[in-house]
Design a protein around this motif. Structure first.
Motif, PDB file in Angstrom:
ATOM      1  N   SER A  25      -5.218  -7.973  -3.947  1.00  0.00           N
ATOM      2  CA  SER A  25      -3.936  -7.502  -3.451  1.00  0.00           C
ATOM      3  C   SER A  25      -2.862  -8.521  -3.786  1.00  0.00           C
ATOM      4  O   SER A  25      -3.156  -9.651  -4.117  1.00  0.00           O
ATOM      5  N   PRO A  26      -1.617  -8.134  -3.647  1.00  0.00           N
ATOM      6  CA  PRO A  26      -0.547  -9.091  -3.912  1.00  0.00           C
ATOM      7  C   PRO A  26      -0.659 -10.311  -3.024  1.00  0.00           C
ATOM      8  O   PRO A  26      -1.237 -10.274  -1.950  1.00  0.00           O
ATOM      9  N   GLU A  43       4.513  -2.004   4.045  1.00  0.00           N
ATOM     10  CA  GLU A  43       3.201  -2.310   4.600  1.00  0.00           C
ATOM     11  C   GLU A  43       2.123  -1.645   3.759  1.00  0.00           C
ATOM     12  O   GLU A  43       2.263  -0.501   3.339  1.00  0.00           O
ATOM     13  N   GLU A  44       1.049  -2.396   3.501  1.00  0.00           N
ATOM     14  CA  GLU A  44      -0.041  -1.863   2.693  1.00  0.00           C
ATOM     15  C   GLU A  44      -0.905  -0.933   3.519  1.00  0.00           C
ATOM     16  O   GLU A  44      -1.028  -1.074   4.720  1.00  0.00           O
ATOM     17  N   SER A  45      -1.539   0.011   2.839  1.00  0.00           N
ATOM     18  CA  SER A  45      -2.432   0.941   3.512  1.00  0.00           C
ATOM     19  C   SER A  45      -3.865   0.461   3.367  1.00  0.00           C
ATOM     20  O   SER A  45      -4.150  -0.469   2.623  1.00  0.00           O
ATOM     21  N   GLY A  46      -4.767   1.103   4.091  1.00  0.00           N
ATOM     22  CA  GLY A  46      -6.184   0.756   4.011  1.00  0.00           C
ATOM     23  C   GLY A  46      -6.494  -0.570   4.670  1.00  0.00           C
ATOM     24  O   GLY A  46      -5.667  -1.144   5.391  1.00  0.00           O
ATOM     25  N   LEU A  70      -4.637 -12.686  11.176  1.00  0.00           N
ATOM     26  CA  LEU A  70      -4.546 -11.719  12.261  1.00  0.00           C
ATOM     27  C   LEU A  70      -5.047 -10.391  11.710  1.00  0.00           C
ATOM     28  O   LEU A  70      -4.473  -9.849  10.761  1.00  0.00           O
ATOM     29  N   ILE A  71      -6.133  -9.893  12.291  1.00  0.00           N
ATOM     30  CA  ILE A  71      -6.704  -8.608  11.895  1.00  0.00           C
ATOM     31  C   ILE A  71      -6.365  -7.584  12.971  1.00  0.00           C
ATOM     32  O   ILE A  71      -6.617  -7.821  14.153  1.00  0.00           O
ATOM     33  N   THR A  72      -5.781  -6.463  12.564  1.00  0.00           N
ATOM     34  CA  THR A  72      -5.483  -5.359  13.473  1.00  0.00           C
ATOM     35  C   THR A  72      -6.209  -4.138  12.938  1.00  0.00           C
ATOM     36  O   THR A  72      -5.918  -3.680  11.828  1.00  0.00           O
ATOM     37  N   ASN A  73      -7.154  -3.618  13.699  1.00  0.00           N
ATOM     38  CA  ASN A  73      -7.922  -2.455  13.254  1.00  0.00           C
ATOM     39  C   ASN A  73      -7.070  -1.203  13.391  1.00  0.00           C
ATOM     40  O   ASN A  73      -6.867  -0.697  14.486  1.00  0.00           O
ATOM     41  N   ARG A  74      -6.586  -0.699  12.268  1.00  0.00           N
ATOM     42  CA  ARG A  74      -5.761   0.506  12.267  1.00  0.00           C
ATOM     43  C   ARG A  74      -6.575   1.758  11.985  1.00  0.00           C
ATOM     44  O   ARG A  74      -6.013   2.838  11.846  1.00  0.00           O
ATOM     45  N   SER A  75      -7.917   1.625  11.916  1.00  0.00           N
ATOM     46  CA  SER A  75      -8.765   2.800  11.684  1.00  0.00           C
ATOM     47  C   SER A  75      -9.097   3.451  13.033  1.00  0.00           C
ATOM     48  O   SER A  75      -8.776   2.924  14.093  1.00  0.00           O
TER      49      SER A  75
END
Length: 137
Positions: A25-26, A43-46, A70-75
């Motif tokens: 990723s970038p 904002e990136e997806s996935g 920082l991990i945010t579970n968006r699933s």
């Protein structure tokens, strides 16, 4: 041969039971922040969009670089994460790498973690997330 192709296609469908990957990723900037502009990156997806670098430093006593993440579970399901980070100098030369993991992260839950490098680095670095894999827990 056809079975192998079908199996590969099924595994790359991106379902929640299979790992979601988003490699190369970038670059994510280090703790040195630029002045915000009117053209903020989207904002990136996935899975890649679930992880942000919150700090990128070289410890002066050990000369080891680390990235605070920082991990945010968006699933929609509890998930396990594996994040790969690289440390690069101002010219873009890769100086080291590190990994971080977080397990059983509930939907919308936030987790702070650290990717700790073990290479001796004596210059300022930028942290780049190179790969994020998300598995349903």
């Amino acid at each position: 041969m056809i079975v192998l192709i079908v199996a590969i296609m099924a595994s790359s469908s991106g379902g929640d039971d299979e790992p979601d990957r988003n490699p190369t990723s970038p670059a994510t900037p280090s703790s040195t922040r630029a002045t915000p502009t009117s053209e903020e990156p989207q904002e990136e997806s996935g899975p890649r969009g679930d992880v942000k670098v919150t700090a990128c430093e070289v410890d002066p006593s050990t000369n080891w670089a680390h990235a605070n993440l920082l991990i945010t579970n968006r699933s929609s399901k509890a998930s396990d994460y594996l994040v790969q980070v690289e440390f690069v100098d101002a010219s873009g030369t890769r100086l080291g790498e590190a990994s971080a993991a977080a397990n059983n992260v509930a939907p919308e839950q936030k987790v702070d973690t650290k990717a700790q490098g073990l290479d001796q680095i004596t210059t300022k670095v930028t942290c780049r997330i190179t790969d994020v894999t998300r598995f349903a827990s």
